[in-house]
Design a protein around this motif. Structure first.
Motif, PDB file in Angstrom:
ATOM      1  N   VAL A 189       6.316  12.671   9.317  1.00 56.02           N
ATOM      2  CA  VAL A 189       7.265  11.556   9.388  1.00 56.02           C
ATOM      3  C   VAL A 189       7.498  11.151  10.836  1.00 56.02           C
ATOM      4  N   GLN A 190       7.738  12.138  11.678  1.00 56.63           N
ATOM      5  CA  GLN A 190       7.994  11.840  13.096  1.00 56.63           C
ATOM      6  C   GLN A 190       6.769  11.211  13.755  1.00 56.63           C
ATOM      7  N   ALA A 191       5.585  11.644  13.358  1.00 55.49           N
ATOM      8  CA  ALA A 191       4.353  11.077  13.934  1.00 55.49           C
ATOM      9  C   ALA A 191       4.216   9.598  13.570  1.00 55.49           C
ATOM     10  N   GLU A 251      -4.885   8.126   9.041  1.00 53.62           N
ATOM     11  CA  GLU A 251      -5.424   8.972  10.115  1.00 53.62           C
ATOM     12  C   GLU A 251      -4.357   9.905  10.667  1.00 53.62           C
ATOM     13  N   LEU A 252      -3.149   9.377  10.862  1.00 49.05           N
ATOM     14  CA  LEU A 252      -2.055  10.216  11.362  1.00 49.05           C
ATOM     15  C   LEU A 252      -1.749  11.364  10.405  1.00 49.05           C
ATOM     16  N   LEU A 253      -1.691  11.044   9.104  1.00 45.26           N
ATOM     17  CA  LEU A 253      -1.398  12.084   8.115  1.00 45.26           C
ATOM     18  C   LEU A 253      -2.517  13.113   8.038  1.00 45.26           C
ATOM     19  N   ALA A 254      -3.745  12.674   8.154  1.00 46.17           N
ATOM     20  CA  ALA A 254      -4.881  13.602   8.095  1.00 46.17           C
ATOM     21  C   ALA A 254      -4.810  14.628   9.212  1.00 46.17           C
ATOM     22  N   LYS A 255      -4.302  14.220  10.388  1.00 51.37           N
ATOM     23  CA  LYS A 255      -4.171  15.153  11.519  1.00 51.37           C
ATOM     24  C   LYS A 255      -3.152  16.258  11.257  1.00 51.37           C
ATOM     25  N   GLN A 256      -2.246  16.029  10.273  1.00 50.80           N
ATOM     26  CA  GLN A 256      -1.238  17.048   9.956  1.00 50.80           C
ATOM     27  C   GLN A 256      -1.764  18.081   8.948  1.00 50.80           C
ATOM     28  N   ALA A 308      -2.081   0.900   6.860  1.00 52.16           N
ATOM     29  CA  ALA A 308      -2.352   1.993   5.935  1.00 52.16           C
ATOM     30  C   ALA A 308      -3.489   2.877   6.448  1.00 52.16           C
ATOM     31  N   ALA A 309      -4.520   2.260   7.007  1.00 55.53           N
ATOM     32  CA  ALA A 309      -5.648   3.033   7.550  1.00 55.53           C
ATOM     33  C   ALA A 309      -5.196   3.876   8.738  1.00 55.53           C
ATOM     34  N   SER A 327       0.849  -1.188   0.000  1.00 48.35           N
ATOM     35  CA  SER A 327       0.000   0.000   0.000  1.00 48.35           C
ATOM     36  C   SER A 327       0.883   1.236   0.000  1.00 48.35           C
ATOM     37  N   THR A 328       0.419   2.280  -0.660  1.00 46.78           N
ATOM     38  CA  THR A 328       1.161   3.543  -0.721  1.00 46.78           C
ATOM     39  C   THR A 328       0.239   4.694  -0.341  1.00 46.78           C
ATOM     40  N   LEU A 329       0.760   5.616   0.454  1.00 50.82           N
ATOM     41  CA  LEU A 329       0.044   6.843   0.787  1.00 50.82           C
ATOM     42  C   LEU A 329       0.816   8.027   0.230  1.00 50.82           C
ATOM     43  N   SER A 330       0.103   8.941  -0.410  1.00 51.89           N
ATOM     44  CA  SER A 330       0.692  10.145  -0.972  1.00 51.89           C
ATOM     45  C   SER A 330       0.028  11.348  -0.311  1.00 51.89           C
ATOM     46  N   ALA A 331       0.853  12.229   0.263  1.00 52.87           N
ATOM     47  CA  ALA A 331       0.314  13.408   0.940  1.00 52.87           C
ATOM     48  C   ALA A 331       1.100  14.647   0.520  1.00 52.87           C
TER      49      ALA A 331
END
Length: 456
Positions: free
Chosen positions: A233-235, A293-298, A288-289, A217-221
């Motif tokens: 990244v740190q999160a 969620e972590l990325l969405a908080k940023q 991935a899920a 799985s890949t996430l792109s932000a």
């Protein structure tokens, strides 16, 4: 008798070339230095190499080994002339064993070909340098090559478990083998991996392989600032996740991609983050899920998620085109593979901005955020002029000085070669340099192997 005639007599006519086109093609790599050899020898076997090096050692003729010539630091430039030794005809995958989880290959095997052959047997060779479709396993061993997956899986050195090496005097050394653990004497494998062809010429490589992960799985932000991307990244790490890779790109890199990739949508923002996961289906899906969620908080400008090889590669296509997009600007791209402690990731990107203001040329940063190995690309015009080269060197003086002050290193993947020879003394102590010289002299007393590089 000429050198060419002596070598033809020793190795056969088809192994030796001295026509202008062949000499020019073997005079350099992807860096900017070049020097023609006197002769090009195409090795076909360990026996050929043993004969050649025995002869070269006796006659004190320089020998510079090379693979596909895709290095970035002038590592295979035959600066003292002599013999350019091509290993591209030694390109057999001798064995892939699922039972032992190993591959035995010759140095001229293309990295992507090995990865594909391993995958066909449900095995996995993780190192993935950006040039893997062009570079060779032998070149990877010479430079201890890496790639995005280094974060989770490590570099080339972590997969080499056996070597056959022809020493400068023609002797053939075999060390290690097909077992995955071995503590028989000193770590001679570690000595040769990353030695940039200065201690011996590798003729056979035994690599450990891993089970092929069935899911990906890949996430792109995209983010408004590099600081947000670094905090993301740190999160991820703080939450206990270890992705296969975490890649970052800065504003200049993204702008170049927007101008170049007319058929591809580049996410809006000044920083881009790619996170890759692999493993079993269920664990990859749940990780991935959670990371989403972590990325969405940023508060990203955009956030996409893909599952499966084909859809993941669509997101990775942008990352794989960054170098080409930067070259499409018309500027000369000077790629520096510095590494900083991960806590200095934002500091490095911000420092690149100050270098840009001080020295007057654009600087693009992208690369492996997960392990602090960021490619700092100085983008310049007129690099052929001595004045511009000196300006670039002054900028690199500042860059490497700051990286070293942070506890970083001046190269994480490409090696020292010629490109970083100027900064080798700054990056090492006198004790370290003396030990390098002693090892070089012990294994190559006449200094015939890849002379003119940083140990000299």
């Amino acid at each position: 008798m000429s050198l060419a005639d002596e070598l033809r007599q020793l190795l056969g006519n088809d192994a030796v070339a001295d026509d202008p086109e062949t000499l020019a093609a073997h005079s350099g790599d992807k860096w900017f230095a070049a020097h023609e050899p006197e002769i090009v020898v195409f090795a076909r076997s360990t026996s050929d190499l043993s004969k050649l090096l025995r002869f070269a050692s006796a006659e004190k003729v320089p020998v510079t080994a090379r693979g596909a010539g895709f290095g970035y630091v002038g590592g295979c430039v035959p600066v003292r002339g002599g013999i350019a030794l091509s290993l591209m005809r030694m390109n057999r995958i001798k064995e892939i064993s699922f039972g032992d989880a190993i591959a035995i290959v010759e140095p001229g095997v293309i990295t992507a070909d090995l990865k594909a052959a391993a995958k066909a047997q449900k095995l996995f060779y993780p190192p993935d340098p950006a040039s893997m479709k062009d570079c060779t396993i032998g070149g990877n061993v010479a430079t201890n090559a890496g790639g995005p997956r280094c974060l989770k899986y490590g570099v080339t050195r972590n997969y080499v478990i056996g070597l056959e090496v022809v020493l400068a005097n023609g002797e053939v050394l075999r060390t290690g083998g097909r077992v995955h653990k071995n503590k028989t004497g000193f770590n001679l494998i570690g000595l040769f991996v990353g030695s940039e062809g200065m201690l011996g010429v590798v003729t056979e490589i035994t690599l450990r392989l891993l089970p092929l992960p069935p899911a990906r799985s890949t996430l792109s932000a995209a983010f408004a600032t590099a600081t947000q991307a670094a905090e993301a990244v740190q999160a991820i790490f703080a939450a206990g996740f270890l992705p296969a890779s975490v890649e970052v790109a800065d504003h200049f890199t993204l702008e170049a991609a927007r101008r170049d990739l007319s058929k591809m949508i580049v996410p809006p923002g000044n920083a881009h983050l790619l996170v890759d996961l692999d493993g079993q289906e269920e664990s990859v899906r749940s990780e991935a899920a959670a990371i989403r969620e972590l990325l969405a908080k940023q508060k990203p400008n955009s956030l996409e998620i893909a599952a499966g090889e084909a859809d993941c590669e669509k997101l990775w296509a942008l990352r794989r085109e960054f170098s080409n997009s930067l070259r499409a600007t018309g500027l000369t791209k000077l790629n520096q593979d510095v590494v900083v402690p991960r806590s200095h990731l934002v500091d490095l990107i911000e420092f690149a901005g100050t270098l840009q203001e001080k020295h007057g040329f654009p600087i693009a940063c992208f690369g492996h955020a997960g392990d602090g190995n960021i490619h700092v690309n100085i983008m310049t015009k007129d690099y052929d002029s001595p004045e511009m080269r000196e300006k670039v060197d002054q900028a690199l003086d500042d860059l490497f000085d700051q990286v070293l002050k942070w506890g970083g290193v001046i190269t994480g993947e490409h090696g020292i070669g010629l490109a970083k020879k100027r900064w080798w003394p700054d990056a090492t102590s006198e004790v370290v340099r003396n030990l390098h010289r002693k090892l070089k002299h012990t294994l190559d007393p006449h200094g015939i192997l890849n002379p003119g590089k940083f140990v000299d």
